[in-house]
Design an enzyme around this catalytic site. Structure first.
Site, PDB file in Angstrom:
ATOM      1  N   GLY A  69       0.819  -1.208   0.000  1.00  0.00           N
ATOM      2  CA  GLY A  69       0.000   0.000   0.000  1.00  0.00           C
ATOM      3  C   GLY A  69       0.849   1.253   0.000  1.00  0.00           C
ATOM      4  O   GLY A  69       2.025   1.222   0.374  1.00  0.00           O
ATOM      5  N   HIS A 124      -1.965   6.804   7.682  1.00  0.00           N
ATOM      6  CA  HIS A 124      -1.026   7.747   7.060  1.00  0.00           C
ATOM      7  C   HIS A 124      -1.707   9.096   6.792  1.00  0.00           C
ATOM      8  O   HIS A 124      -1.060  10.140   6.851  1.00  0.00           O
ATOM      9  CB  HIS A 124      -0.523   7.195   5.715  1.00  0.00           C
ATOM     10  CG  HIS A 124       0.712   6.352   5.815  1.00  0.00           C
ATOM     11  ND1 HIS A 124       1.912   6.812   6.293  1.00  0.00           N
ATOM     12  CD2 HIS A 124       0.937   5.052   5.461  1.00  0.00           C
ATOM     13  CE1 HIS A 124       2.825   5.840   6.234  1.00  0.00           C
ATOM     14  NE2 HIS A 124       2.259   4.763   5.738  1.00  0.00           N
ATOM     15  N   GLN A 136       2.993   9.880   1.401  1.00  0.00           N
ATOM     16  CA  GLN A 136       4.280   9.185   1.182  1.00  0.00           C
ATOM     17  C   GLN A 136       4.937   9.578  -0.134  1.00  0.00           C
ATOM     18  O   GLN A 136       6.106   9.263  -0.349  1.00  0.00           O
ATOM     19  CB  GLN A 136       4.080   7.658   1.206  1.00  0.00           C
ATOM     20  CG  GLN A 136       3.743   7.114   2.592  1.00  0.00           C
ATOM     21  CD  GLN A 136       3.596   5.609   2.536  1.00  0.00           C
ATOM     22  OE1 GLN A 136       2.559   5.095   2.141  1.00  0.00           O
ATOM     23  NE2 GLN A 136       4.645   4.902   2.915  1.00  0.00           N
ATOM     24  N   CYS A 157       6.547  -0.651   6.423  1.00  0.00           N
ATOM     25  CA  CYS A 157       6.087   0.540   5.704  1.00  0.00           C
ATOM     26  C   CYS A 157       7.162   0.958   4.721  1.00  0.00           C
ATOM     27  O   CYS A 157       8.349   0.923   5.051  1.00  0.00           O
ATOM     28  CB  CYS A 157       5.823   1.660   6.714  1.00  0.00           C
ATOM     29  SG  CYS A 157       5.299   3.207   5.959  1.00  0.00           S
ATOM     30  N   LEU A 158       6.768   1.344   3.514  1.00  0.00           N
ATOM     31  CA  LEU A 158       7.749   1.759   2.502  1.00  0.00           C
ATOM     32  C   LEU A 158       8.513   3.009   2.938  1.00  0.00           C
ATOM     33  O   LEU A 158       9.592   3.277   2.426  1.00  0.00           O
ATOM     34  CB  LEU A 158       7.046   2.023   1.166  1.00  0.00           C
ATOM     35  CG  LEU A 158       6.493   0.780   0.455  1.00  0.00           C
ATOM     36  CD1 LEU A 158       5.734   1.184  -0.801  1.00  0.00           C
ATOM     37  CD2 LEU A 158       7.597  -0.216   0.126  1.00  0.00           C
ATOM     38  N   HIS A 217      -3.542   0.643   8.036  1.00  0.00           N
ATOM     39  CA  HIS A 217      -2.199   1.239   7.919  1.00  0.00           C
ATOM     40  C   HIS A 217      -2.213   2.462   6.997  1.00  0.00           C
ATOM     41  O   HIS A 217      -1.694   3.523   7.351  1.00  0.00           O
ATOM     42  CB  HIS A 217      -1.237   0.159   7.390  1.00  0.00           C
ATOM     43  CG  HIS A 217       0.172   0.642   7.175  1.00  0.00           C
ATOM     44  ND1 HIS A 217       1.235   0.159   7.895  1.00  0.00           N
ATOM     45  CD2 HIS A 217       0.690   1.558   6.305  1.00  0.00           C
ATOM     46  CE1 HIS A 217       2.353   0.773   7.487  1.00  0.00           C
ATOM     47  NE2 HIS A 217       2.042   1.613   6.516  1.00  0.00           N
ATOM     48  N   GLU A 218      -2.834   2.304   5.826  1.00  0.00           N
ATOM     49  CA  GLU A 218      -2.803   3.396   4.842  1.00  0.00           C
ATOM     50  C   GLU A 218      -3.677   4.569   5.278  1.00  0.00           C
ATOM     51  O   GLU A 218      -3.304   5.729   5.086  1.00  0.00           O
ATOM     52  CB  GLU A 218      -3.220   2.888   3.458  1.00  0.00           C
ATOM     53  CG  GLU A 218      -2.328   1.788   2.876  1.00  0.00           C
ATOM     54  CD  GLU A 218      -0.842   2.095   2.921  1.00  0.00           C
ATOM     55  OE1 GLU A 218      -0.470   3.271   2.808  1.00  0.00           O
ATOM     56  OE2 GLU A 218      -0.054   1.144   3.086  1.00  0.00           O
TER      57      GLU A 218
HETATM   58 CO    CO Z   1       3.107   2.927   5.366  1.00  0.00          CO
END
Ligand code: CO
Length: 158
Positions: free
Chosen positions: A46, A134, A51, A88-89, A130-131
């Site tokens: 995701g 953000h 991000q 997480c990226l 999670h997303e």
């Molecule tokens: Co993330």
């Protein structure tokens, strides 16, 4: 389409609350397409707009079943509990153990502004949480039970 740079932990932008998407135009479509390409290149599950430096409420998710686009998403129901490993990226190479609902139902708009609901279990439920976090400036690290040790990460990858 183009690859966007993924903002890393420590950048203020990841702590900010995002504003709603109000324009469902070509620019939004381009952003969503770029985010999908960026997500796939990074092998992620995701990606949220902040991000890639955009403080608007939109995320994309792909758990291997195609891209799900969620504009102005809201969790409208959830139940159960799952404990799992989360990453997480924006925090490359790190993983932590979290608790998330086992089931999550989300109301959102698509890229044309049409409302829909979608629900998911397990990995998809975790990705929704999670997303969407953000978009309120929340990283999973604020919710971890504990982070994995380098040895545990090595074992996970072998
Ligand atoms: Co993330």
């Amino acid at each position: 389409m183009a690859i966007r740079q993924i903002v890393k932990e420590g950048d203020d932008i990841l702590t900010k609350k995002c504003r709603p998407v109000v324009k469902f135009d070509e620019r939004l479509a381009d952003l969503l397409d770029d985010m999908a390409e960026t997500l796939h290149l990074a092998n992620g599950v995701g990606l949220a707009a902040p991000q890639v430096g955009i403080l608007r409420r939109l995320v994309i998710i792909d758990i291997g079943e195609g891209v799900i686009e969620l504009i102005n998403p809201k969790i409208i129901a959830y139940s159960g509990d799952q404990e799992s490993v989360e990453g997480c990226l924006s925090c490359p190479g790190e993983w932590g153990i979290t608790h998330r609902p086992e089931y999550v139902k989300v109301k959102a708009q698509n890229r044309f502004g049409e409302e829909f609901t979608i629900d998911g279990k397990e990995l998809l439920a975790k990705a929704f949480c999670h997303e969407i976090d953000h978009l309120d400036g929340i990283l999973y690290k604020q919710k971890v039970v504990r982070m994995l040790t380098p040895q545990e990460i090595e074992e996970m990858n072998s």
